[in-house]
Scaffold this motif. Structure first.
Motif, PDB file in Angstrom:
ATOM      1  N   ILE A  95       1.356  -1.032  -0.125  1.00 50.25           N
ATOM      2  CA  ILE A  95      -0.267   0.424  -0.202  1.00 50.25           C
ATOM      3  C   ILE A  95       0.586   1.856  -0.037  1.00 50.25           C
ATOM      4  N   VAL A  96       0.815   2.037  -0.683  1.00 48.54           N
ATOM      5  CA  VAL A  96       1.234   2.849  -1.250  1.00 48.54           C
ATOM      6  C   VAL A  96       0.764   5.001  -0.827  1.00 48.54           C
ATOM      7  N   VAL A  97       1.384   5.224   0.533  1.00 50.17           N
ATOM      8  CA  VAL A  97       1.090   6.366   0.929  1.00 50.17           C
ATOM      9  C   VAL A  97       1.650   7.374   1.395  1.00 50.17           C
ATOM     10  N   ILE A  98       1.411   8.599   1.043  1.00 54.12           N
ATOM     11  CA  ILE A  98       1.818   9.958   0.912  1.00 54.12           C
ATOM     12  C   ILE A  98       1.726  10.276   2.505  1.00 54.12           C
ATOM     13  N   SER A  99       2.857  10.586   3.268  1.00 53.64           N
ATOM     14  CA  SER A  99       3.061  10.339   4.483  1.00 53.64           C
ATOM     15  C   SER A  99       2.796  11.839   5.180  1.00 53.64           C
ATOM     16  N   ARG A 100       2.317  12.306   6.139  1.00 51.96           N
ATOM     17  CA  ARG A 100       2.776  13.587   7.313  1.00 51.96           C
ATOM     18  C   ARG A 100       1.948  14.432   5.545  1.00 51.96           C
ATOM     19  N   ALA A 101       1.479  14.240   5.587  1.00 52.98           N
ATOM     20  CA  ALA A 101       0.133  14.771   4.107  1.00 52.98           C
ATOM     21  C   ALA A 101      -0.835  16.299   4.804  1.00 52.98           C
ATOM     22  N   ASP A 102      -1.129  16.400   6.182  1.00 48.68           N
ATOM     23  CA  ASP A 102      -0.778  18.061   6.224  1.00 48.68           C
ATOM     24  C   ASP A 102       0.262  18.795   6.041  1.00 48.68           C
ATOM     25  N   LEU A 103       1.565  18.369   5.713  1.00 47.31           N
ATOM     26  CA  LEU A 103       1.827  19.306   5.626  1.00 47.31           C
ATOM     27  C   LEU A 103       2.287  19.801   3.539  1.00 47.31           C
ATOM     28  N   PHE A 104       1.245  19.150   3.494  1.00 47.99           N
ATOM     29  CA  PHE A 104       0.718  19.915   1.950  1.00 47.99           C
ATOM     30  C   PHE A 104      -0.045  20.421   1.524  1.00 47.99           C
ATOM     31  N   ALA A 105      -0.061  22.212   1.119  1.00 44.77           N
ATOM     32  CA  ALA A 105      -1.457  22.772   0.781  1.00 44.77           C
ATOM     33  C   ALA A 105      -2.576  21.839   0.262  1.00 44.77           C
ATOM     34  N   ASP A 106      -2.625  21.014  -1.031  1.00 51.51           N
ATOM     35  CA  ASP A 106      -3.079  20.879  -0.619  1.00 51.51           C
ATOM     36  C   ASP A 106      -3.645  18.806  -0.624  1.00 51.51           C
ATOM     37  N   GLY A 107      -3.067  18.844   0.909  1.00 49.74           N
ATOM     38  CA  GLY A 107      -3.179  17.495   1.150  1.00 49.74           C
ATOM     39  C   GLY A 107      -2.172  16.275   1.093  1.00 49.74           C
ATOM     40  N   GLY A 108      -1.584  16.731   0.300  1.00 51.04           N
ATOM     41  CA  GLY A 108      -0.344  15.296  -0.407  1.00 51.04           C
ATOM     42  C   GLY A 108      -1.358  15.191  -2.144  1.00 51.04           C
ATOM     43  N   ALA A 109      -2.498  15.259  -3.000  1.00 54.13           N
ATOM     44  CA  ALA A 109      -3.348  15.260  -3.334  1.00 54.13           C
ATOM     45  C   ALA A 109      -2.290  14.813  -4.981  1.00 54.13           C
ATOM     46  N   ALA A 110      -1.983  16.408  -5.308  1.00 55.37           N
ATOM     47  CA  ALA A 110      -1.177  16.068  -6.300  1.00 55.37           C
ATOM     48  C   ALA A 110       0.515  14.659  -6.309  1.00 55.37           C
ATOM     49  N   LEU A 111       0.774  14.677  -5.317  1.00 53.82           N
ATOM     50  CA  LEU A 111       2.245  13.969  -5.443  1.00 53.82           C
ATOM     51  C   LEU A 111       1.855  12.976  -5.163  1.00 53.82           C
ATOM     52  N   ALA A 112       0.274  12.501  -5.075  1.00 57.12           N
ATOM     53  CA  ALA A 112       0.095  11.470  -5.317  1.00 57.12           C
ATOM     54  C   ALA A 112      -0.772  11.170  -5.961  1.00 57.12           C
TER      55      ALA A 112
END
Ligand SMILES: Nc1nc2c(ncn2[C@@H]2O[C@H](COP(=O)(O)OP(=O)(O)OP(=O)(O)O)[C@@H](O)[C@H]2O)c(=O)[nH]1
Ligand SMILES: [Mg+2]
Length: 147
Positions: A95-112
């Motif tokens: 399971i791939v997880v973008i962690s510490r997602a609160d640190l992204f302005a978009d909640g990690g959506a673009a990186l995901a």
């Protein structure tokens, strides 16, 4: 007992995520009636040393986990992609997880989205800090354990 391993670079939030998942489980199990307790799946969460550490314990853990969480925190995720294929070859469900997602302005959506495009797999955004995505991750882990 089935094992769920948490993998990622140093300081990617592995330990914090492990505690967040543990809290989630305690809350969930507390709502089960006594009759149903025997039906609760017990799993062992395995924290690991960073995959970017020489001679990491991650190498050994990778051989024994049914489910592997691979944490990604930024757009240099070459090393993580290598680990994803290695874990899959070893028979783990990753399971791939973008962690510490609160640190992204978009909640990690673009990186995901970027990781999804390259890995061809759905990616979950999770924050151990705010708890965002923890319940969804817990559900996904349970789904994978039943596969
Ligand atoms: N903002 C934010 N910070 C986080 C989150 N999770 C972890 N951190 C912080 O990130 C740092 C590293 O977290 P750890 O959980 O220790 O990371 P780790 O991967 O276990 O680190 P090592 O075991 O040293 O490799 C700490 O300062 C945490 O407080 C998160 O979801 N959001
Ligand atoms: Mg740690």
């Amino acid at each position: 007992m089935k094992q769920v391993g948490i993998f990622g670079k140093r300081k990617s939030g592995k330990s914090a995520l492990m505690y967040a998942l543990t809290r989630q489980k305690i809350i969930q199990d507390a709502s089960f009636s006594a009759m149903e307790i025997s039906g609760v799946t017990k799993v062992m969460l395995v924290d690991t040393v960073g995959v970017d550490v020489e001679g990491s314990t991650a190498e050994k853990s990778a051989q024994s986990v049914e489910v592997a969480l691979m944490l990604i925190t930024d757009d240099s995720f070459e090393l993580e992609l290598g680990w994803i294929s290695k874990l899959r070859k070893g028979g783990s469900s990753v399971i791939v997880v973008i962690s510490r997602a609160d640190l992204f302005a978009d909640g990690g959506a673009a990186l995901a989205a970027a990781v999804e495009e390259i890995s061809g797999q759905k990616v979950l955004c999770v924050s151990a800090e705010t708890g965002a995505g923890v319940a969804e991750l817990d559900e996904e882990i349970n789904r994978r354990l039943k596969e």
